[in-house]
Design a protein around this motif. Structure first.
Motif, mmCIF file in Angstrom:
data_model
loop_
_atom_site.group_PDB
_atom_site.id
_atom_site.type_symbol
_atom_site.label_atom_id
_atom_site.label_comp_id
_atom_site.label_asym_id
_atom_site.label_seq_id
_atom_site.Cartn_x
_atom_site.Cartn_y
_atom_site.Cartn_z
ATOM 1 N N ALA A 168 -60.818 0.215 64.749
ATOM 2 C CA ALA A 168 -62.120 -0.442 64.619
ATOM 3 C C ALA A 168 -63.209 0.623 64.715
ATOM 4 N N PRO A 169 -64.027 0.776 63.668
ATOM 5 C CA PRO A 169 -65.063 1.818 63.695
ATOM 6 C C PRO A 169 -66.097 1.627 64.793
ATOM 7 N N VAL A 170 -66.433 0.371 65.106
ATOM 8 C CA VAL A 170 -67.476 0.092 66.103
ATOM 9 C C VAL A 170 -66.945 -0.935 67.106
ATOM 10 N N ILE A 171 -66.925 -0.558 68.378
ATOM 11 C CA ILE A 171 -66.472 -1.470 69.413
ATOM 12 C C ILE A 171 -67.687 -2.177 70.018
ATOM 13 N N GLN A 172 -67.672 -3.501 69.960
ATOM 14 C CA GLN A 172 -68.719 -4.299 70.590
ATOM 15 C C GLN A 172 -68.085 -5.251 71.597
ATOM 16 N N THR A 173 -68.852 -5.601 72.642
ATOM 17 C CA THR A 173 -68.298 -6.370 73.759
ATOM 18 C C THR A 173 -69.257 -7.493 74.144
ATOM 19 N N LEU B 273 -87.722 -5.081 63.405
ATOM 20 C CA LEU B 273 -86.636 -5.897 62.870
ATOM 21 C C LEU B 273 -85.402 -5.061 62.524
ATOM 22 N N LYS B 274 -85.591 -3.772 62.292
ATOM 23 C CA LYS B 274 -84.481 -2.914 61.852
ATOM 24 C C LYS B 274 -83.319 -2.913 62.832
ATOM 25 N N GLY B 275 -83.612 -2.971 64.133
ATOM 26 C CA GLY B 275 -82.529 -2.978 65.105
ATOM 27 C C GLY B 275 -81.599 -4.164 64.911
ATOM 28 N N PHE B 276 -82.162 -5.337 64.651
ATOM 29 C CA PHE B 276 -81.359 -6.535 64.391
ATOM 30 C C PHE B 276 -80.618 -6.409 63.062
ATOM 31 N N GLN B 277 -81.271 -5.793 62.080
ATOM 32 C CA GLN B 277 -80.625 -5.605 60.783
ATOM 33 C C GLN B 277 -79.436 -4.657 60.895
ATOM 34 N N HIS B 278 -79.557 -3.645 61.747
ATOM 35 C CA HIS B 278 -78.432 -2.726 61.967
ATOM 36 C C HIS B 278 -77.243 -3.476 62.570
ATOM 37 N N GLN B 279 -77.530 -4.367 63.511
ATOM 38 C CA GLN B 279 -76.467 -5.176 64.106
ATOM 39 C C GLN B 279 -75.777 -6.021 63.040
ATOM 40 N N GLU B 280 -76.572 -6.573 62.147
ATOM 41 C CA GLU B 280 -76.035 -7.393 61.060
ATOM 42 C C GLU B 280 -75.195 -6.550 60.096
ATOM 43 N N GLU B 281 -75.639 -5.339 59.821
ATOM 44 C CA GLU B 281 -74.942 -4.465 58.866
ATOM 45 C C GLU B 281 -73.527 -4.125 59.317
ATOM 46 N N VAL B 282 -73.358 -3.755 60.589
ATOM 47 C CA VAL B 282 -72.013 -3.377 61.041
ATOM 48 C C VAL B 282 -71.087 -4.587 61.052
ATOM 49 N N PHE B 283 -71.653 -5.775 61.287
ATOM 50 C CA PHE B 283 -70.831 -6.993 61.245
ATOM 51 C C PHE B 283 -70.400 -7.313 59.817
ATOM 52 N N LYS B 284 -71.371 -7.341 58.908
ATOM 53 C CA LYS B 284 -71.057 -7.696 57.516
ATOM 54 C C LYS B 284 -70.133 -6.691 56.851
ATOM 55 N N ALA B 285 -70.204 -5.435 57.302
ATOM 56 C CA ALA B 285 -69.347 -4.399 56.722
ATOM 57 C C ALA B 285 -67.924 -4.465 57.274
ATOM 58 N N GLY B 286 -67.695 -5.329 58.262
ATOM 59 C CA GLY B 286 -66.356 -5.468 58.830
ATOM 60 C C GLY B 286 -65.963 -4.314 59.735
ATOM 61 N N TYR B 287 -66.947 -3.695 60.374
ATOM 62 C CA TYR B 287 -66.673 -2.524 61.202
ATOM 63 C C TYR B 287 -66.382 -2.861 62.663
ATOM 64 N N LEU B 288 -66.581 -4.114 63.069
ATOM 65 C CA LEU B 288 -66.412 -4.464 64.476
ATOM 66 C C LEU B 288 -64.956 -4.767 64.820
ATOM 67 N N ASN B 289 -64.610 -4.577 66.084
ATOM 68 C CA ASN B 289 -63.296 -4.978 66.574
ATOM 69 C C ASN B 289 -63.140 -6.495 66.435
ATOM 70 N N PRO B 290 -61.934 -6.970 66.071
ATOM 71 C CA PRO B 290 -61.743 -8.412 65.816
ATOM 72 C C PRO B 290 -62.152 -9.300 66.991
ATOM 73 N N ASP B 291 -62.031 -8.805 68.219
ATOM 74 C CA ASP B 291 -62.333 -9.632 69.393
ATOM 75 C C ASP B 291 -63.719 -9.331 69.963
ATOM 76 N N PHE B 292 -64.647 -8.858 69.124
ATOM 77 C CA PHE B 292 -65.960 -8.433 69.628
ATOM 78 C C PHE B 292 -66.701 -9.540 70.377
ATOM 79 N N ALA B 293 -66.474 -10.794 69.983
ATOM 80 C CA ALA B 293 -67.199 -11.902 70.596
ATOM 81 C C ALA B 293 -66.677 -12.234 71.993
ATOM 82 N N SER B 294 -65.422 -11.897 72.276
ATOM 83 C CA SER B 294 -64.818 -12.245 73.569
ATOM 84 C C SER B 294 -64.499 -11.023 74.421
ATOM 85 N N ALA B 295 -64.646 -9.829 73.861
ATOM 86 C CA ALA B 295 -64.332 -8.607 74.610
ATOM 87 C C ALA B 295 -65.380 -8.344 75.687
#
Length: 255
Positions: free
Chosen positions: A178-183, A226-248
């Motif tokens: 996973a390129p980007v780990i979110q928790t 607004l760019k900070g929120f757009q960056h968050q959206e970009e990594v999600f839409k690009a599929g770069y997050l760990n699959p369990d990012f919402a529960s990690a």
């Protein structure tokens, strides 16, 4: 990824009573902090050192959850008059959400304020009065990079958002990582891209902070903010997050 939040040490309303003394000649005070091990260690050390210098005052350290749960607990205890004598909280815009003029002790004229930087006083003040004191040093948020993965793929630490996204693409192409780990189970960790980009917001709009505090500017209507929120959206839409990012959890991310 994680965000180290700026913290505020604040005393609660004068209207609240101190805890009952443990002995006739001893005053007992309560100190509420978040339950992160590093925070608890600092709080307990402060309590021990303070009592050593002031043997007639004992400090009882209490802990609370972090994130939104802890924030709601603080607001509820303040509203019901059940807050500890001293507590740890955020400086800045969140500070105003707890109505400092109604819930906190005015510390403006305390002698120790002579040693506090004016830049800090500005983020713990309301209508020209100071209601907080600093604890620990200044902190910031950042992104951690896996050196082994970067070395294997020949990547360099990025110096722009475009370079960061290019690196993420290279990591995803390798597969299995996973390129980007979110928790996001620990909700406070979701702030990183937004708060980490605030330097660029102020560079584009130097008066954004003042206008935002006065409710004359909003993240949604400021292209720079607004760019900070757009960056968050970009990594999600690009599929770069760990699959369990919402529960990690944050601990999961560190591991």
């Amino acid at each position: 990824m994680s965000l180290l939040r700026p913290l505020l040490l604040a005393a609660v309303s004068v209207g609240l009573a101190f805890a009952a003394p443990a002995r006739a000649d001893t005053v007992s005070l309560t100190f509420l902090v978040d339950n992160a091990p590093s925070t608890v260690k600092v709080a307990e050390t402060l309590a021990t050192e303070f009592t050593a210098r002031n043997p007639d005052i004992e400090i009882e350290v209490e802990t609370r959850p972090g994130g939104a749960e802890g924030d709601n607990l603080i607001k509820t205890r303040l509203a019901t008059g059940d807050m500890t004598d001293v507590f740890l909280y955020n400086a800045g815009s969140l500070f105003h959400a707890i109505n400092p003029e109604q819930t906190l002790v005015d510390l403006t004229d305390e002698p120790f304020q002579a040693d506090v930087l004016d830049i800090f006083k500005g983020v713990v003040s309301a209508n020209g009065r100071v209601y907080g004191a600093p604890i620990q040093g200044a902190m910031g948020g950042g992104i951690l990079y896996n050196k082994k993965i970067y070395a294997t793929l020949g990547l360099s630490v990025p110096k722009s958002w475009a370079e960061f996204m290019n690196n993420n693409a290279a990591i995803k192409a390798k597969g299995g990582i996973a390129p980007v780990i979110q928790t996001f189970k620990d909700t406070w960790t979701s702030q990183l891209f937004v708060l980490g980009d605030f330097y660029n917001v102020l560079k584009a709009e130097p008066d954004f902070l003042e206008r935002y505090t006065a409710n004359k500017a909003k993240f949604a209507t400021s292209p720079a903010a607004l760019k900070g929120f757009q960056h968050q959206e970009e990594v999600f839409k690009a599929g770069y997050l760990n699959p369990d990012f919402a529960s990690a959890t944050y601990d999961d991310g560190c591991a």
